[in-house]
Design an enzyme around this catalytic site. Structure first.
Site, PDB file in Angstrom:
ATOM      1  N   GLN A 127       0.829  -1.209   0.000  1.00  0.00           N
ATOM      2  CA  GLN A 127       0.000   0.000   0.000  1.00  0.00           C
ATOM      3  C   GLN A 127       0.861   1.256   0.000  1.00  0.00           C
ATOM      4  O   GLN A 127       1.608   1.497   0.945  1.00  0.00           O
ATOM      5  CB  GLN A 127      -0.871  -0.028   1.263  1.00  0.00           C
ATOM      6  N   SER A 163       1.075   6.502   2.687  1.00  0.00           N
ATOM      7  CA  SER A 163       1.803   7.448   3.538  1.00  0.00           C
ATOM      8  C   SER A 163       3.066   7.958   2.866  1.00  0.00           C
ATOM      9  O   SER A 163       3.711   7.257   2.089  1.00  0.00           O
ATOM     10  CB  SER A 163       2.201   6.773   4.850  1.00  0.00           C
ATOM     11  N   GLU A 212     -10.166  -1.524   5.771  1.00  0.00           N
ATOM     12  CA  GLU A 212      -9.007  -1.811   6.592  1.00  0.00           C
ATOM     13  C   GLU A 212      -9.375  -2.002   8.061  1.00  0.00           C
ATOM     14  O   GLU A 212      -8.649  -2.604   8.821  1.00  0.00           O
ATOM     15  CB  GLU A 212      -8.028  -0.630   6.446  1.00  0.00           C
ATOM     16  N   ASN A 216      -5.211   6.010  16.557  1.00  0.00           N
ATOM     17  CA  ASN A 216      -6.397   5.967  17.405  1.00  0.00           C
ATOM     18  C   ASN A 216      -6.970   7.361  17.661  1.00  0.00           C
ATOM     19  O   ASN A 216      -8.160   7.496  17.925  1.00  0.00           O
ATOM     20  CB  ASN A 216      -6.094   5.226  18.709  1.00  0.00           C
ATOM     21  N   GLU A 217      -6.138   8.381  17.539  1.00  0.00           N
ATOM     22  CA  GLU A 217      -6.687   9.745  17.627  1.00  0.00           C
ATOM     23  C   GLU A 217      -7.579  10.009  16.405  1.00  0.00           C
ATOM     24  O   GLU A 217      -8.669  10.570  16.528  1.00  0.00           O
ATOM     25  CB  GLU A 217      -5.560  10.790  17.678  1.00  0.00           C
TER      26      GLU A 217
END
Ligand SMILES: Cc1cc2nc3c(=O)[nH]c(=O)nc-3n(C[C@H](O)[C@H](O)[C@H](O)COP(=O)(O)OP(=O)(O)OC[C@H]3O[C@@H](n4cnc5c(N)ncnc54)[C@H](O)[C@@H]3O)c2cc1C
Lengths: 300, 381
Positions: B134, B137, B252, B365-366
């Site tokens: 993938q 990023s 995902e 997680n934010e």
């Protein structure tokens, strides 16, 4: 290692919880809990009795509502906490023949973790006129008695409780377990309602020229509240479907509900700290549930 | 041969049959050297087993379980997929390298791909023959994915891609990469991106390994230096890249990873109970972790039950899944490490480090909490 467990309520639970939801939504439409928490109930006991909703938990040769179904109903009930001994009566009539023979509401005398090991007991809705107390839940024995003298219990105000100095009610293992699950479930309903109020408030309340719900710290508080409510909801379903470690699980459920409640209070600022705003009524229900679940842990 | 615990399938005959078949297959398919002495294998040996596992899955009929039959999948549901992941984790099956392709590329191509792309890419992907990674990023675009700068410039009947992707999991093994790149630098944010399917062996692609805090090397930096990609390898229209990427991030965060993680958490926690169950100072912590772990299992079951009905209850339940399992595993790993059991020292050191990744990838997680509050609770942006 089983993963696929059926988590859904049965047909009885689905139908009854939807019907109860309609009834209480209609009764409380446009009013806040402050309007009735310490005042007159927006719904009459007769309305519940006429629909036969107090008998929804009755088991006939094992047929009828499962605990999972009652959890669905208790969750809905917890969202409004109408001051009627509804859940108590459902459980009393489920576990006592003599309670079923009485047309009116029935409650019982619970041990709680703060009353200590003596003879003091807590009677939810002990201040409710026309209530009877059943002396045994589970098994064939037991009688119905009038409410004895006692002191008003101050924590869960919607529950119009009474503290008495006699033991009064014996619980079978099953009845005690189910009661813990039911109070945990109504706490989940209360937590869900608080979250709803918190989200609405965060969208409306403006500071710094924008809704406070647009601030990330507030968003994350409410996201954490949802995480807690979801976890509590799942855990109470689990508690209703197993027989082992149930009281430990119900303690976990109520703890997560209180976690959510604390976050929602914070999001309301000083308003949430006021009596008038009424969030405390929900929290009081959860705190009482925690004492009840803790008390039932050593019961019978 | 043992039989599957009946509870697995809550009395559903089809699911029971599937579980039985999967369990039997796993018992013979999982390589003994992996099951018994994984820690002693060299990097190459371990990679070879994981590589082979992807091919085995296909031969055994367990590749693309919840994927439509028309496209070569098994045509079953989320329930079967979750069952398989649980049983595989329980049987200590290897984690193949085809995961990225199966969970991300395949649904993306079915949703937004052309017929040519479906025919060309789905079969080898499901057979485990072509591995994917993938390329989202970048050094300057992490959580703020829309800020990617990798450029795709028109060139004849295709594009030339130039830029730098990073944290590319399995880049070392992958045959192909899907890349989010800027096609129209003048278009507004979210409208300027497109999605491409790129050959990792095309001239101009190179990688640099990146070592992780546990010491393992599972991701890399991926460079693109004028890499040619044909127009037919663009997914969707020019400018659709963001929309396609967002749909893919939904894939995902699904249930099968949570299922495999549950098994791992359960086994870590069982180890803790075995080694430290009698320590009074840990009693409360272990009890709470036990509650949370079993609640995770039931939560997964709840998500599966609600999936069919869709709606708000499903959206709520599924939105918290990743936060639930990732933060639970991190606490278990931390408690495990801090219990300082000499015999399990290496295990807990490794788990502690590995667990730090799970609150970062697939959206930190934010970011998960942002999504929960904005998309599920409807709070203003
Ligand atoms: C093990 C692993 C495997 C990975 N595999 C891949 C892969 O195969 N392909 C790929 O493309 N990427 C991959 N990633 C990258 C992953 O998607 C990113 O790390 C992730 O999106 C976060 O980006 P970042 O690391 O740049 O952190 P940043 O975005 O820089 O975030 C740093 C910190 O700031 C916080 N933050 C940032 N923005 C916000 C915000 N709006 N609100 C609140 N907090 C915020 C983050 O939560 C975090 O705590 C992988 C990462 C890891 C750890």
């Amino acid at each position: 290692m089983n993963v696929l467990i059926d988590t859904k309520a049965g047909e009885i639970g689905e139908l009854a919880s939807e019907a109860i939801s309609d009834i209480i939504e209609r009764a409380t439409a446009g009013t806040s809990i402050t309007a009735y928490a310490e005042g007159e109930s927006p719904l009459s006991w007769n309305a519940l009795e006429e629909g036969g909703w107090d008998l929804v938990g009755i088991l006939d040769d094992g047929e009828g509502a499962q605990l999972r179904d009652i959890v669905a109903i208790a969750q809905v009930w917890g969202t409004r906490l109408i001051p009627l001994p509804y859940l108590e009566t459902v459980i009393a009539k489920r576990h006592s023949e003599i309670a079923r023979s009485w047309d009116g509401p029935v409650s019982f005398a619970l041990p709680t973790s703060t009353l200590g090991p003596g003879k003091q007991r807590y009677v939810p809705f002990g201040q409710f006129a026309g209530l009877r107390v059943v002396t045994a839940l589970g098994g064939d024995s037991g009688q119905l008695i009038e409410i004895p003298e006692g002191r008003p219990a101050g924590l869960d105000l919607c529950a119009r409780g009474l503290e008495v100095d006699v033991i009064l009610t014996d619980f079978s293992e099953t009845a005690a377990r189910e009661l813990a699950v039911v109070y945990a479930a109504s706490s989940v309903g209360a937590a869900r309602r608080m979250l709803e109020l918190g989200v609405t408030f965060a969208k409306e309340r403006q500071q710094f020229g924008r809704p406070i719900g647009s601030f990330q710290a507030v968003k994350h508080h409410l996201a954490d509240a949802l995480i807690a409510v979801e976890e509590a909801d799942t855990a109470v379903i689990r508690a209703s479907r197993t027989t082992e470690g149930v009281r430990q699980t119900t303690e976990f459920v109520v703890k997560r509900c209180i976690d959510a409640a604390e976050l929602v209070l914070q999001v309301h600022g000083a308003l949430g700290f006021t009596w008038e705003m009424g969030l405390h009524y929900y929290l009081r229900h959860m705190l009482t549930a925690q004492e009840i679940v803790g008390g039932l842990r050593n019961c019978p | 041969m043992t039989t599957v615990n009946n509870d697995v399938c809550a009395g559903d005959a089809d699911l029971s049959d599937f579980a039985l078949r999967a369990e039997e297959w796993l018992q013979t398919a999982v390589p003994v050297e992996w099951r018994e002495s994984r820690g002693a294998l060299s990097g190459e040996e371990s990679d070879a087993i994981r590589r082979e596992w992807d091919l085995q899955l296909w031969r055994g009929g367990f590749a693309g379980i919840a994927f439509p039959k028309d496209f070569g999948g098994q045509g079953l549901g989320l329930a079967e997929d979750v069952i398989f992941h649980v049983l595989a984790a329980k049987a200590q099956a290897p984690d193949g390298f085809s995961r990225v392709g199966k969970t991300l590329v395949a649904p993306m191509v079915v949703r937004s791909g052309t017929d040519w792309q479906k025919e060309r890419y789905l079969p080898p992907l499901l057979r485990g023959e072509e591995l994917w990674c993938q390329g989202f990023s970048e050094p300057d675009a992490g959580s703020d994915l829309a800020g990617v700068r990798t450029r795709a410039v028109r060139d004849g009947d295709g594009y030339r891609i130039t830029g730098r992707k990073t944290w590319t999991t399995f880049a070392q093994h992958a045959d192909r990469i899907f890349v989010l790149a800027v096609t129209d630098p003048d278009a507004p944010r979210y409208k300027n991106l497109s999605m491409f399917l790129v050959d990792m062996r095309a001239p101009g692609v190179s990688i640099n390994d990146i070592r992780q805090i546990s010491g393992a090397i599972h991701f890399a930096e991926t460079h693109f230096d004028g890499v040619f990609v044909a127009e037919r390898d663009r997914v969707g229209n020019e400018g659709d890249g963001w929309k396609i990427a967002m749909e893919l991030l939904g894939d995902e965060r699904g249930g099968s990873e949570a299922a495999a993680r549950y098994v791992e958490i359960r086994s870590d926690l069982d180890l803790l109970f075995r080694t430290c169950g009698d320590r009074p100072e840990l009693a409360n912590a272990l009890q709470e972790l036990d509650e949370r772990t079993e609640t995770l299992r039931w939560h997964l079951a709840k998500v599966i039950d609600l999936e069919g009905m869709g709606g708000e209850a499903f959206a709520r339940a599924v939105s918290v899944l990743k936060v639930l399992w990732s933060e639970l595993w991190q606490v278990v790993a931390r408690v495990g490490f801090e219990a300082h059991v000499p015999a399990d020292r290496e295990h807990w050191r490794y788990q502690f480090f590995e667990s730090k990744a799970v609150s970062i990838y697939s959206g930190t997680n934010e970011i998960q909490r942002n999504l929960i509050s904005e998309r599920v609770l409807g709070l203003p942006r």
